[in-house]
Write a protein that holds these residues in place. Structure first.
Motif, PDB file in Angstrom:
ATOM      1  N   GLY A   1     -12.457   4.906  16.354  1.00 28.68           N
ATOM      2  CA  GLY A   1     -11.504   5.430  17.323  1.00 28.68           C
ATOM      3  C   GLY A   1     -11.695   4.903  18.737  1.00 28.68           C
ATOM      4  N   ARG A   2     -12.840   4.297  19.016  1.00 29.27           N
ATOM      5  CA  ARG A   2     -13.085   3.725  20.342  1.00 29.27           C
ATOM      6  C   ARG A   2     -12.306   2.413  20.473  1.00 29.27           C
ATOM      7  N   VAL A   3     -12.204   1.869  21.675  1.00 27.04           N
ATOM      8  CA  VAL A   3     -11.440   0.647  21.888  1.00 27.04           C
ATOM      9  C   VAL A   3     -12.273  -0.392  22.621  1.00 27.04           C
TER      10      VAL A   3
ATOM     11  N   ALA B   1     -14.148   4.803  25.277  1.00 27.64           N
ATOM     12  CA  ALA B   1     -13.584   5.785  24.352  1.00 27.64           C
ATOM     13  C   ALA B   1     -12.078   5.586  24.155  1.00 27.64           C
ATOM     14  N   ASN B   2     -11.375   5.140  25.203  1.00 29.86           N
ATOM     15  CA  ASN B   2      -9.947   4.880  25.100  1.00 29.86           C
ATOM     16  C   ASN B   2      -9.550   3.867  26.179  1.00 29.86           C
ATOM     17  N   ARG B   3      -8.276   3.440  26.154  1.00 31.59           N
ATOM     18  CA  ARG B   3      -7.821   2.426  27.102  1.00 31.59           C
ATOM     19  C   ARG B   3      -7.906   2.912  28.542  1.00 31.59           C
ATOM     20  N   SER B   4      -7.552   4.143  28.791  1.00 28.08           N
ATOM     21  CA  SER B   4      -7.590   4.678  30.153  1.00 28.08           C
ATOM     22  C   SER B   4      -8.997   4.648  30.724  1.00 28.08           C
ATOM     23  N   ARG B   5      -9.964   5.043  29.930  1.00 25.88           N
ATOM     24  CA  ARG B   5     -11.353   5.027  30.405  1.00 25.88           C
ATOM     25  C   ARG B   5     -11.857   3.611  30.636  1.00 25.88           C
TER      26      ARG B   5
ATOM     27  N   THR C   1      -8.449  -1.361  18.574  1.00 26.53           N
ATOM     28  CA  THR C   1      -9.012  -0.062  18.236  1.00 26.53           C
ATOM     29  C   THR C   1     -10.021  -0.249  17.116  1.00 26.53           C
TER      30      THR C   1
END
Length: 105
Positions: free
Chosen positions: A12-14, A37-41, A8
């Motif tokens: 806040g992005r990953v 933007a996050n793990r799912s994306r 991270t």
């Protein structure tokens, strides 16, 4: 054995790193880096490119600082290279992988 992990960033992005076996036509595993933007994306970006069975279980192989720097400085935010590296192999943009129709994915 597939492996991967994430880091991270302060905003806040990953950055997600995945090692996938036998993805390259020569049988060597490949390491994929995705900035999102996050793990799912991040996983959705890979799935949309045809890598349907990618999952991130745990954080056993998070991206190294060099890997994070590489993916952050690439305009697409999606890179790959073979593992283990062959000599001084650089990171490749995902479009280089997808443009070669002779390789199964």
């Amino acid at each position: 054995m597939p492996g991967g992990g994430f880091s991270t960033l302060p905003n806040g992005r990953v950055v997600v790193a995945l090692s996938l076996p036998n993805t390259i036509g020569d049988g060597h595993p490949a390491r994929f880096l995705v900035h999102a933007a996050n793990r799912s994306r991040a996983l959705t970006r890979l799935r949309n490119l045809g890598l349907r069975a990618v999952y991130l279980r745990g954080n056993a192989e998070p991206p190294t600082p060099d890997e994070i720097t590489a993916v952050l400085h690439h305009p697409d935010g999606l890179l790959w290279r073979r593992q283990p590296q062959r000599g001084a192999e650089l990171w490749h943009p995902i479009r280089a992988l997808l443009s070669e129709p002779s390789r199964p994915y």
